[in-house]
Scaffold this active site. Structure first.
Site, PDB file in Angstrom:
ATOM      1  N   GLU A 111       0.825  -1.200   0.000  1.00 31.28           N
ATOM      2  CA  GLU A 111       0.000   0.000   0.000  1.00 31.28           C
ATOM      3  C   GLU A 111       0.864   1.255   0.000  1.00 31.28           C
ATOM      4  O   GLU A 111       1.984   1.254   0.505  1.00 31.28           O
ATOM      5  CB  GLU A 111      -0.915   0.007   1.236  1.00 31.28           C
ATOM      6  N   CYS A 140       3.598   8.445   0.878  1.00 31.91           N
ATOM      7  CA  CYS A 140       4.239   7.504   1.794  1.00 31.91           C
ATOM      8  C   CYS A 140       4.298   6.175   1.057  1.00 31.91           C
ATOM      9  O   CYS A 140       3.257   5.617   0.713  1.00 31.91           O
ATOM     10  CB  CYS A 140       3.399   7.406   3.063  1.00 31.91           C
ATOM     11  N   CYS A 178       6.982  -7.462   6.502  1.00 31.32           N
ATOM     12  CA  CYS A 178       8.071  -6.924   7.321  1.00 31.32           C
ATOM     13  C   CYS A 178       8.444  -7.985   8.348  1.00 31.32           C
ATOM     14  O   CYS A 178       7.587  -8.735   8.812  1.00 31.32           O
ATOM     15  CB  CYS A 178       7.585  -5.658   8.035  1.00 31.32           C
ATOM     16  N   CYS A 236       7.454  -5.394  15.297  1.00 32.37           N
ATOM     17  CA  CYS A 236       6.995  -4.393  16.277  1.00 32.37           C
ATOM     18  C   CYS A 236       5.579  -4.758  16.743  1.00 32.37           C
ATOM     19  O   CYS A 236       4.708  -5.064  15.928  1.00 32.37           O
ATOM     20  CB  CYS A 236       7.010  -2.992  15.671  1.00 32.37           C
ATOM     21  N   CYS A 278       2.249  -2.855  15.292  1.00 35.20           N
ATOM     22  CA  CYS A 278       2.165  -2.522  13.869  1.00 35.20           C
ATOM     23  C   CYS A 278       1.525  -3.639  13.057  1.00 35.20           C
ATOM     24  O   CYS A 278       1.881  -4.812  13.199  1.00 35.20           O
ATOM     25  CB  CYS A 278       3.577  -2.235  13.343  1.00 35.20           C
ATOM     26  N   CYS A 315      -0.287   5.554  10.229  1.00 35.79           N
ATOM     27  CA  CYS A 315       0.911   4.790  10.562  1.00 35.79           C
ATOM     28  C   CYS A 315       0.565   3.472  11.220  1.00 35.79           C
ATOM     29  O   CYS A 315      -0.225   3.427  12.159  1.00 35.79           O
ATOM     30  CB  CYS A 315       1.786   5.560  11.544  1.00 35.79           C
TER      31      CYS A 315
HETATM   32  N1  SAH Z   1       9.885   0.182   9.393  1.00 28.17           N
HETATM   33  C1  SAH Z   1       9.927   1.599   9.394  1.00 28.17           C
HETATM   34  C2  SAH Z   1       8.875   2.259   8.540  1.00 28.17           C
HETATM   35  C3  SAH Z   1       7.483   1.723   8.595  1.00 28.17           C
HETATM   36  S1  SAH Z   1       6.505   2.046  10.044  1.00 28.17           S
HETATM   37  C4  SAH Z   1       9.872   2.112  10.808  1.00 28.17           C
HETATM   38  O1  SAH Z   1       9.761   1.335  11.720  1.00 28.17           O
HETATM   39  O2  SAH Z   1      10.000   3.313  11.002  1.00 28.17           O
HETATM   40  C5  SAH Z   1       6.046   3.719   9.930  1.00 28.17           C
HETATM   41  C6  SAH Z   1       5.822   4.385  11.267  1.00 28.17           C
HETATM   42  O3  SAH Z   1       4.567   3.993  11.837  1.00 28.17           O
HETATM   43  C7  SAH Z   1       6.851   4.045  12.292  1.00 28.17           C
HETATM   44  O4  SAH Z   1       7.202   5.174  13.031  1.00 28.17           O
HETATM   45  C8  SAH Z   1       6.110   3.034  13.145  1.00 28.17           C
HETATM   46  O5  SAH Z   1       6.703   2.864  14.388  1.00 28.17           O
HETATM   47  C9  SAH Z   1       4.747   3.682  13.195  1.00 28.17           C
HETATM   48  N2  SAH Z   1       3.677   2.815  13.650  1.00 28.17           N
HETATM   49  C10 SAH Z   1       3.566   1.497  13.488  1.00 28.17           C
HETATM   50  N3  SAH Z   1       2.423   1.039  14.037  1.00 28.17           N
HETATM   51  C11 SAH Z   1       1.791   2.115  14.544  1.00 28.17           C
HETATM   52  C12 SAH Z   1       0.558   2.305  15.210  1.00 28.17           C
HETATM   53  N4  SAH Z   1      -0.267   1.268  15.452  1.00 28.17           N
HETATM   54  N5  SAH Z   1       0.221   3.556  15.583  1.00 28.17           N
HETATM   55  C13 SAH Z   1       1.040   4.607  15.299  1.00 28.17           C
HETATM   56  N6  SAH Z   1       2.212   4.485  14.677  1.00 28.17           N
HETATM   57  C14 SAH Z   1       2.586   3.256  14.301  1.00 28.17           C
END
Ligand code: SAH
Length: 336
Positions: A87, A100, A107, A111, A114, A328
């Site tokens: 996406e 974006c 991935c 995390c 996410c 995000c």
């Molecule tokens: N892998 C990279 C880029 C993708 S994630 C990274 O970790 O930065 C993009 C952003 O969204 C990151 O800052 C991530 O921590 C954040 N993110 C992921 N899940 C989220 C959520 N449920 N709420 C808010 N931000 C989130």
């Protein structure tokens, strides 16, 4: 072919018996929303035919789109040549239109909050697949895209070679030619990758997904922290800052009762002391497989004020596209 640098394209065309000047023509086409060599109308029919036999365009293609009724943000589902999907999200800000993009299908960083990591990693995207997200989204959106953030699905520094090629191509004056000062790469904190990015000597903003001010808490939210603890990560950020002169951004998703206490804010201020940086606070976005709740507005305000008192530059990030799960951490792979 969209993954080739100008020099690689030129070498390829020369080896195929073509004249050197063809490289400029073909390279320009690769940065336009063409779907086949037959659309490259200033090339001879014979050359278009030949290219379609000896190469392929390496495109991502729009399969679906969702438009936010709240703010006009558009989320695109792209399919890749092998059937994987990613996406991308296009957002309008006062200073222009930003996309974006995704850097991997899936991935493997794990995390906890996410959605993108839930099915694991399928593969890294090619440079051409990243470039075509920009080109085709721009065509559909109907306005010039001036900013790119690599903050969609995937960990860009876990696909460094392809991301670096993409960055060099998108900034090339002979192609789509976007400015590096309008580009951001977001990482969960792969230290070797941060140093490699600094080694490209491009003025790209580094955005680090921090989400916790100490190792004990960050270990529970982000498995990557066990490999690269905060001391190593912060050293890499300082090296990036001094190599590029750019302010580093830290993303901090505020999760109720997990990382939003006053004590966390004070630890964060101490961690960032002396570094030219900016903190973005984001209320954590809901992901249906996870049960994290966002912090209250009051807790966010307190947290922000503590940081400000200690001299840390901080903003609460405006949320775009929340009604279409384009915020995000909500992007995920979907099969068509
Ligand atoms: N892998 C990279 C880029 C993708 S994630 C990274 O970790 O930065 C993009 C952003 O969204 C990151 O800052 C991530 O921590 C954040 N993110 C992921 N899940 C989220 C959520 N449920 N709420 C808010 N931000 C989130």
């Amino acid at each position: 072919m969209r993954s080739l640098s100008f020099d690689e394209l030129e070498a390829f065309l020369l080896s195929a018996g073509e004249a050197r000047f063809r490289a400029g023509q073909v390279y320009a086409w690769l940065h336009k929303p063409v779907r086949g060599f037959d659309e490259m109308t200033d090339l001879s029919c014979a050359l278009r035919e030949k290219l379609s036999h000896i190469s392929r365009l390496d495109s991502a293609q729009i399969e679906e789109k969702l438009v936010s009724a709240k703010d006009g943000t558009v989320k695109y589902l792209f399919s890749l040549p092998d059937g994987e999907c990613v996406e991308s999200v296009v957002m309008r800000y006062r200073h222009g239109v930003t996309i974006c993009i995704s850097s991997q299908a899936g991935c493997r960083m794990g995390c906890r909050f996410c959605a993108s990591t839930i099915g694991g990693l399928k593969r890294g995207l090619t440079a051409g697949e990243m470039l075509s997200q920009v080109i085709f989204a721009q065509q559909d959106f109907g306005e010039r895209i001036s900013g790119v953030v690599i903050m969609g699905i995937g960990e860009p520094l876990d696909n460094f070679e392809n991301v670096a090629k993409f960055l060099l191509n998108i900034g090339d004056p002979r192609g789509i030619h976007l400015g590096y000062r309008h580009m951001t790469l977001s990482t969960c904190g792969l230290v070797g990758g941060i140093d490699a990015l600094a080694g490209l000597h491009l003025p790209i903003t580094l955005s680090v997904s921090l989400h916790a001010p100490n190792d004990a808490l960050r270990d529970t939210l982000m498995p990557v922290n066990k490999k690269y603890p905060l001391s190593a990560l912060m050293d890499a950020c300082r090296r990036y800052q001094s190599a590029t002169g750019r302010r580093v951004t830290f993303e901090y998703a505020m999760i109720a009762g997990v990382n939003d206490s006053g004590s966390c804010a004070r630890q964060l201020a101490a961690l960032l002391r002396g570094l030219l940086c900016h903190v973005n606070l984001i209320p954590v976005n809901p992901v249906k497989e996870r049960n994290f709740a966002k912090s209250s507005a009051e807790n966010m305000k307190n947290f922000m004020e503590i940081l400000q008192d200690k001299g840390v530059a901080v903003t609460i990030r405006r949320k775009l596209g929340s009604d279409i799960a384009a915020s995000c951490g909500q992007l995920r792979q979907k099969r068509v």
